[in-house]
Write a protein that holds these residues in place. Structure first.
Motif, mmCIF file in Angstrom:
data_model
loop_
_atom_site.group_PDB
_atom_site.id
_atom_site.type_symbol
_atom_site.label_atom_id
_atom_site.label_comp_id
_atom_site.label_asym_id
_atom_site.label_seq_id
_atom_site.Cartn_x
_atom_site.Cartn_y
_atom_site.Cartn_z
ATOM 1 N N GLY A 197 0.785 -1.224 0.000
ATOM 2 C CA GLY A 197 0.000 0.000 0.000
ATOM 3 C C GLY A 197 0.817 1.274 0.000
ATOM 4 O O GLY A 197 0.298 2.347 -0.320
ATOM 5 N N ARG A 198 2.104 1.179 0.349
ATOM 6 C CA ARG A 198 2.981 2.349 0.304
ATOM 7 C C ARG A 198 3.775 2.407 -0.998
ATOM 8 O O ARG A 198 4.565 3.332 -1.197
ATOM 9 C CB ARG A 198 3.968 2.328 1.478
ATOM 10 N N LEU A 199 3.572 1.438 -1.866
ATOM 11 C CA LEU A 199 4.301 1.371 -3.124
ATOM 12 C C LEU A 199 3.350 1.645 -4.282
ATOM 13 O O LEU A 199 2.159 1.877 -4.090
ATOM 14 C CB LEU A 199 4.975 0.007 -3.273
ATOM 15 N N ASP A 200 3.877 1.607 -5.498
ATOM 16 C CA ASP A 200 3.046 1.736 -6.700
ATOM 17 C C ASP A 200 2.518 0.346 -7.026
ATOM 18 O O ASP A 200 3.275 -0.543 -7.437
ATOM 19 C CB ASP A 200 3.877 2.286 -7.864
ATOM 20 N N THR A 201 1.222 0.140 -6.837
ATOM 21 C CA THR A 201 0.656 -1.204 -6.955
ATOM 22 C C THR A 201 0.550 -1.685 -8.396
ATOM 23 O O THR A 201 0.105 -2.811 -8.633
ATOM 24 C CB THR A 201 -0.723 -1.277 -6.276
ATOM 25 N N VAL A 202 0.942 -0.856 -9.350
ATOM 26 C CA VAL A 202 1.083 -1.301 -10.737
ATOM 27 C C VAL A 202 2.541 -1.638 -11.015
ATOM 28 O O VAL A 202 2.907 -2.792 -11.254
ATOM 29 C CB VAL A 202 0.567 -0.246 -11.724
ATOM 30 N N TYR A 203 3.401 -0.648 -10.960
ATOM 31 C CA TYR A 203 4.782 -0.824 -11.404
ATOM 32 C C TYR A 203 5.655 -1.564 -10.391
ATOM 33 O O TYR A 203 6.689 -2.117 -10.766
ATOM 34 C CB TYR A 203 5.391 0.537 -11.739
ATOM 35 N N ASP A 204 5.253 -1.591 -9.130
ATOM 36 C CA ASP A 204 6.035 -2.298 -8.115
ATOM 37 C C ASP A 204 5.467 -3.665 -7.784
ATOM 38 O O ASP A 204 5.811 -4.255 -6.760
ATOM 39 C CB ASP A 204 6.106 -1.457 -6.834
ATOM 40 N N SER A 205 4.598 -4.186 -8.637
ATOM 41 C CA SER A 205 3.907 -5.438 -8.325
ATOM 42 C C SER A 205 4.877 -6.604 -8.112
ATOM 43 O O SER A 205 4.681 -7.432 -7.212
ATOM 44 C CB SER A 205 2.926 -5.790 -9.443
ATOM 45 N N GLU A 206 5.911 -6.704 -8.912
ATOM 46 C CA GLU A 206 6.866 -7.805 -8.757
ATOM 47 C C GLU A 206 7.670 -7.648 -7.468
ATOM 48 O O GLU A 206 7.988 -8.642 -6.807
ATOM 49 C CB GLU A 206 7.792 -7.860 -9.971
ATOM 50 N N ILE A 207 7.995 -6.432 -7.096
ATOM 51 C CA ILE A 207 8.681 -6.202 -5.820
ATOM 52 C C ILE A 207 7.784 -6.633 -4.670
ATOM 53 O O ILE A 207 8.223 -7.305 -3.724
ATOM 54 C CB ILE A 207 9.067 -4.712 -5.686
ATOM 55 N N ILE A 208 6.521 -6.259 -4.749
ATOM 56 C CA ILE A 208 5.560 -6.628 -3.707
ATOM 57 C C ILE A 208 5.428 -8.141 -3.610
ATOM 58 O O ILE A 208 5.372 -8.718 -2.514
ATOM 59 C CB ILE A 208 4.196 -5.967 -3.989
ATOM 60 N N LYS A 209 5.385 -8.812 -4.754
ATOM 61 C CA LYS A 209 5.271 -10.276 -4.756
ATOM 62 C C LYS A 209 6.452 -10.912 -4.026
ATOM 63 O O LYS A 209 6.272 -11.824 -3.198
ATOM 64 C CB LYS A 209 5.191 -10.797 -6.182
ATOM 65 N N TRP A 210 7.661 -10.450 -4.332
ATOM 66 C CA TRP A 210 8.838 -11.015 -3.680
ATOM 67 C C TRP A 210 8.796 -10.773 -2.174
ATOM 68 O O TRP A 210 9.147 -11.649 -1.378
ATOM 69 C CB TRP A 210 10.121 -10.439 -4.286
ATOM 70 N N ASP A 211 8.377 -9.598 -1.759
ATOM 71 C CA ASP A 211 8.257 -9.331 -0.325
ATOM 72 C C ASP A 211 7.252 -10.270 0.323
ATOM 73 O O ASP A 211 7.452 -10.748 1.447
ATOM 74 C CB ASP A 211 7.844 -7.878 -0.094
ATOM 75 N N LEU A 212 6.151 -10.545 -0.375
ATOM 76 C CA LEU A 212 5.139 -11.454 0.168
ATOM 77 C C LEU A 212 5.642 -12.888 0.206
ATOM 78 O O LEU A 212 5.321 -13.649 1.132
ATOM 79 C CB LEU A 212 3.844 -11.342 -0.645
ATOM 80 N N TRP A 213 6.420 -13.304 -0.789
ATOM 81 C CA TRP A 213 7.045 -14.628 -0.720
ATOM 82 C C TRP A 213 7.937 -14.738 0.520
ATOM 83 O O TRP A 213 7.951 -15.751 1.214
ATOM 84 C CB TRP A 213 7.879 -14.879 -1.977
ATOM 85 N N ARG A 214 8.698 -13.686 0.801
ATOM 86 C CA ARG A 214 9.558 -13.682 1.981
ATOM 87 C C ARG A 214 8.720 -13.865 3.246
ATOM 88 O O ARG A 214 9.117 -14.581 4.166
ATOM 89 C CB ARG A 214 10.345 -12.370 2.044
#
Length: 762
Positions: free
Chosen positions: A253-270
Motif C-alpha cells: 500500500g505504500r508502493l506503486d501497486t502497478v509498477y512495483d507489483s513484482e517487488i511486492i510479490k517477492w516481499d510477500l514470498w519472503r
C-alpha cells in the motif's frame, strides 16, 4: 515439420493474427468473463483476452480467493442479496459440482463457461501492450502478444471493455484515471483516510498446508523473513488457518501497486516462507510436525490500483444513504472495507469495515469512460472514489458489473450507439429489462416485459399455502443466549397474533418485540412497533402474543425475543421460501460484533446485526398464527421480482398438495419458443467458491423435479435434476397451445415447492 531459414539481415516479424469482432474484452477475471459470456449469448462476436493461463483472476487457482459480494459471509443485514444472473449461475454450478471448494475445479467450470460459447474467441496467456486509436476519443484496435505461441494479435472492434484490473486499455488510450485516496474535502467523505493510514490497499499472497500423516521437515529459503522480528502481529499466525483466511498477509500500500507489483510479490514470498518457517520450526506448533507446505501462490491477489473516471463517481454517501439512481444497473453490499497501507508490516488492525444497513445501487454511468467514447469498464476499475471502492472491489460485485457491460454492448451494437447513448430513460429501461430477463437483480427495479406471454395469461394454481405457522410436531429447543427473531413478510393491515411455546428454567421475564426497518427493503429491526414483558414460570408454557399494530403497507417484520439464558424457544426443520430466523450474534470475519458502533464523524450508521445461521443450523422458530396470512401468491409469478424484497415474491404450494401445479391459459393458441422458470436457490447463502465447504450441493428450497404439459396434457419437457436459479427451456421447434401446466415436486418433506417466476416467449 522441418524448417531451415538462412540469416535475415533485417530480422523477422512475429506471426500476426487479425480478429475483427463486435466487442473486445480485455481481462479474464470474473468481470471480463461475465461481460464476454453475456454478450456472446446474445449474439455478439467477442474476443476475450486474458494475460494468465486460467480464467477467474483472484478467484482462480493461481490466487484462490473466495468469491463474495453483498452477502458478506452472511454477516450483514442484507437478506437474500446474493448477486443474480451469470455470477449466480457460476456460484450455483460450483456449489453443485464442487462443494468442497477445490480451486482447480472452479478453474474448470470457468473455462467450460467460455468454451460453450461459440461466439467467443479466447486468448489465454495474451498481454495487451498497445492501443491504436481511430481518433482522439475512440479506440480502433488493441495489439496483444501471446508468450506461448509467439503470436501477435491485432484486435479490432467498435466497442471495448477494460476488465483488466489495472486498466491497461484505458491507461494506454489516455482515459482519465485516479490512484490513491481522495481527500475528505473533494467528495465530503468522512471515511477518506489520512496519509498516516494510507491511500492504497495492498496485495495478498496465500498458501495451503496439508497433513501427510508423517513427520515432515522444512528448510526455509535464504530469502525467508524472520516473522517474529518483521511482523508485529506474528502471534496471530497458527497452524490451522491458511488460504484466504490469511487475507491480512497484505503488503504494497505504500508502493506503486502497478509498477512495483513484482517487488511486492517477492516481499510477500519472503513473508509466506517466513510464516511457514515459524510454524514448522519455532516449536510452538507441535501439531504442524506432520504438515507440509502444499501450495504457495505465484502471483499475488491485487486489491487496488487505477480507478477510471466515468460520467458519475460513486462515493461513500451513495453507499451509506443507499441513494437511488435512475440508471441503476447493479448493486453492492460488501462493507466499506479499507485496509492500512502498511499491511502485515504495520501495527494497525488489518482492516476497517463499516457496513451499510442494506444494499446500494451502482449506476450505469460508472461503467464507461468519460472521455474515451467506445470504452466500457468492468470490475474493480469502475468509476468510484477510494472509499466507495472499499465496497465495490469484491469479486461478485465486480462480476455483476461485467454482466451489465456485456448486455450494454449488445444494445449499443443493435442500436448503433456508443456506451453513453444508453442513458436516455427509454434506452436505460430497455437495458434494465434485458438484464432482469436473464436473472439479473437490480434493487428497486422490477421487470416490465410486454413480450412475456405470461403477462397476458390467466394463472391458476392447484394450491397456495395459506401460511399459519409451522406444525409443532418435532421441535428442537435452543437457549436464548443471544436475541433471536423470526423474520416474516406481513401484508398491510392488522398484525396477526402469534402463539409459541417457551421453556423457563426459573421464574423470569421475557421481552418480546415486534420491529421493522425504517427503509422498505432493508432488514434491520430498528423501528419498534410493539413490545411486551411476559412473566414466565418455571417449566413449559404457551405464549399468545397479541400486538395492536396496523401495518400501512406490506413489509417484513421481526418477531423478536430478547436474550435470556433462563429461557429456551423451539425451532423446526420446516423451511419455506422468504421466511428465515435471524440472531443478534457475531461474525468476526466481517467485523460483525453484534452491533456496529462507528467512531464519531465517520459518516456511517450505528445499528445492530441480525443474521441467519448457516445450515445445518438456521432453523425457523416454531410458531403458529391465529389466522392464515396471504404471503405466498400465484400472482407473484408475474410481478417481475425474483427474490424476497418487501414481500416473499414467491408462490408456495400447500405442503399437503401431493401434486402442485401452475396452469397458464390464454383465450387462443399462442406460439411459445422458450420458457424460463425462476427457483429459490437461497439468495442468503453466499456460496463461497473456495476453501469453505457447503452443507449441500443443492439448496433445500430448490425444486428438483418438474414437468411441463400442453393443453392436451402432452409432455413437452421434463426436468429431474434441477439445481439452478433459472432453468431455461428452449424448444427445438415452437409449440402452439392455449395452456401450459407446470407440475412440480416438493423439494423434501420439510420444504414445500416454491417458484418465483415463470415467463414464456414466442
Amino acid at each position: 515439420m522441418k524448417i531451415k531459414e538462412d540469416f535475415k539481415q533485417a530480422g523477422r516479424q512475429l506471426k500476426r493474427v487479425n480478429h475483427t469482432v463486435d466487442l473486445v474484452v480485455v481481462g479474464g477475471g470474473l468481470s471480463g468473463l461475465c461481460a464476454a459470456v453475456t454478450a456472446a449469448r446474445q449474439g455478439l462476436k467477442v474476443v476475450l483476452v486474458q494475460d494468465r493461463p486460467v480464467l477467474g483472476g483472484n478467484a482462480s487457482s493461481e490466487v484462490r480467493l473466495w468469491i463474495l459480494g453483498a452477502t458478506s459471509h452472511m454477516g450483514n443485514n442484507n437478506r437474500w442479496s446474493r448477486e443474480g444472473g451469470l455470477i449466480d449461475e457460476i456460484l450455483v454450478e460450483n456449489t453443485y459440482r464442487n462443494p468442497e471448494g477445490n480451486p482447480l475445479i472452479l478453474d474448470m467450470i470457468l473455462l467450460e463457461k467460455v468454451h460453450r460459447e461459440s461466439n467467443i474467441t479466447l486468448l489465454l496467456n495474451t498481454v495487451v501492450y498497445e492501443v491504436e486509436k481511430r481518433d482522439i476519443d475512440n479506440i480502433k484496435a488493441v495489439k496483444a502478444f501471446c508468450s506461448q505461441n509467439a503470436t501477435e494479435y491485432y484486435l479490432k472492434a467498435p466497442l471495448f471493455c477494460d476488465a483488466s484490473g489495472d486498466g491497461i486499455v484505458g491507461f494506454l488510450a489516455g482515459a482519465a484515471f485516479r490512484m490513491g485516496a481522495e481527500s475528505k474535502e473533494e467528495f465530503g467523505e468522512l471515511m477518506a483516510p489520512e496519509r498516516e493510514y494510507g491511500e492504497l490497499l495492498g496485495h495478498s499472497l496465500y498458501f495451503y498446508s496439508k497433513d501427510v500423516g508423517k513427520p515432515v521437515k522444512f528448510t526455509p529459503p535464504a530469502f525467508a523473513l524472520d516473522v517474529t522480528k518483521a511482523i508485529p502481529r506474528f502471534r496471530n499466525f497458527n497452524a490451522k488457518e491458511f488460504g484466504c483466511k490469511l487475507w491480512w498477509v497484505e503488503h504494497g500500500g505504500r508502493l506503486d501497486t502497478v509498477y512495483d507489483s513484482e517487488i511486492i510479490k517477492w516481499d510477500l514470498w519472503r513473508v509466506v516462507y517466513g510464516v511457514w518457517d515459524y510454524i514448522k520450526n519455532s516449536g510452538n506448533f507441535p501439531e504442524a510436525e506432520t504438515m507440509t507446505l502444499e501450495w504457495v501462490g505465484t502471483i499475488p491477489g491485487k486489491r487496488e490500483s487505477r480507478r477510471f473516471e466515468g460520467d458519475y463517481m460513486l462515493t461513500q454517501q451513495d453507499l451509506v444513504e443507499q441513494k437511488q439512481h435512475a440508471d441503476a444497473v447493479a448493486y453492492g453490499g460488501w462493507s466499506i472495507d479499507l485496509h492500512p497501507a502498511d499491511g502485515v508490516f504495520g501495527e494497525k488492525s488489518g482492516c476497517d469495515q463499516w457496513h451499510s444497513k442494506g444494499v446500494f445501487q451502482i449506476p450505469y454511468r460508472c461503467l464507461y469512460s468519460q472521455n474515451i467514447h467506445n470504452l466500457f469498464f468492468a470490475g474493480r476499475i469502475i468509476s468510484v472514489s477510494h472509499v466507495a471502492f472499499g465496497a465495490t472491489r469484491v469479486m461478485a460485485t465486480s462480476a455483476y458489473t461485467g454482466e451489465v457491460v456485456g448486455m450494454a454492448a449488445v444494445l449499443c451494437t443493435n442500436l448503433g450507439l456508443l456506451p453513453s447513448g444508453l442513458l436516455p430513460p427509454e434506452r436505460m429501461q430497455h437495458l434494465q429489462k434485458e438484464l432482469l430477463k436473464i436473472g439479473h437483480y437490480i434493487p428497486g427495479v422490477s421487470l416490465k416485459d410486454e413480450t412475456d406471454l405470461v403477462q397476458q395469461a390467466r394463472l391458476q394454481s392447484s394450491s397456495t399455502w395459506a401460511f399459519k405457522g409451522f406444525d409443532p410436531i418435532e421441535v428442537q429447543w435452543k437457549s436464548l443466549t443471544v436475541s433471536a427473531a423470526q423474520l416474516l413478510p406481513l401484508p398491510a393491515g392488522k398484525c396477526p397474533s402469534f402463539k409459541i411455546a417457551v421453556r423457563a428454567s426459573k421464574n423470569t421475564t421475557l421481552t418480546v418485540e415486534l420491529k421493522t426497518s425504517e427503509k422498505a427493503g432493508n432488514f434491520t429491526p430498528e423501528v419498534l412497533l410493539a413490545s411486551k414483558q411476559v412473566a414466565l414460570a418455571v417449566g413449559e408454557q404457551v405464549l399468545e402474543l397479541h400486538f395492536d399494530v396496523q401495518l400501512p403497507q406490506g413489509t417484513y417484520v421481526f418477531l423478536l425475543f430478547s436474550s435470556n439464558e433462563a429461557v429456551q424457544i423451539p425451532y423446526t426443520e420446516q423451511r419455506v421460501s422468504g421466511i428465515v430466523a435471524v440472531h443478534n450474534g457475531e461474525n468476526k470475519a466481517v467485523s460483525n460484533f453484534g452491533k456496529q458502533v462507528p467512531p464519531p464523524q465517520q459518516g456511517v450508521d450505528e445499528f445492530e446485526f441480525w443474521c441467519p445461521e448457516r445450515r445445518p443450523e438456521g432453523q425457523n422458530l416454531c410458531f403458529t398464527l391465529n389466522e392464515p396470512i396471504p404471503i405466498f401468491k400465484t400472482d407473484f409469478l408475474k410481478n417481475g421480482i425474483d427474490r424476497p424484497t418487501i414481500a416473499s415474491n414467491a408462490w408456495v404450494a400447500d405442503p399437503q398438495d401431493d401434486c402442485p401445479t401452475i396452469t397458464l391459459s390464454w383465450p387462443d393458441k399462442r406460439k411459445i419458443s422458450s420458457i424460463d422458470l425462476f427457483f429459490d436457490t437461497d439468495f442468503d447463502h453466499p456460496m463461497e467458491s473456495v476453501l469453505m465447504t457447503h452443507p449441500e450441493c443443492v439448496m433445500p428450497f430448490c425444486v428438483r423435479q418438474y414437468r411441463v404439459l400442453d393443453e392436451n396434457q402432452h409432455l413437452l419437457y421434463e426436468q429431474k435434476e434441477n439445481y439452478r436459479s433459472r432453468d431455461h427451456i428452449q424448444f427445438d421447434n415452437p409449440i402452439y397451445t392455449n395452456s401450459l401446466t407446470i407440475q412440480l415436486s416438493h423439494p423434501s418433506a420439510q420444504v414445500p415447492a416454491a417458484l418465483f417466476a415463470v415467463r414464456c416467449y414466442a
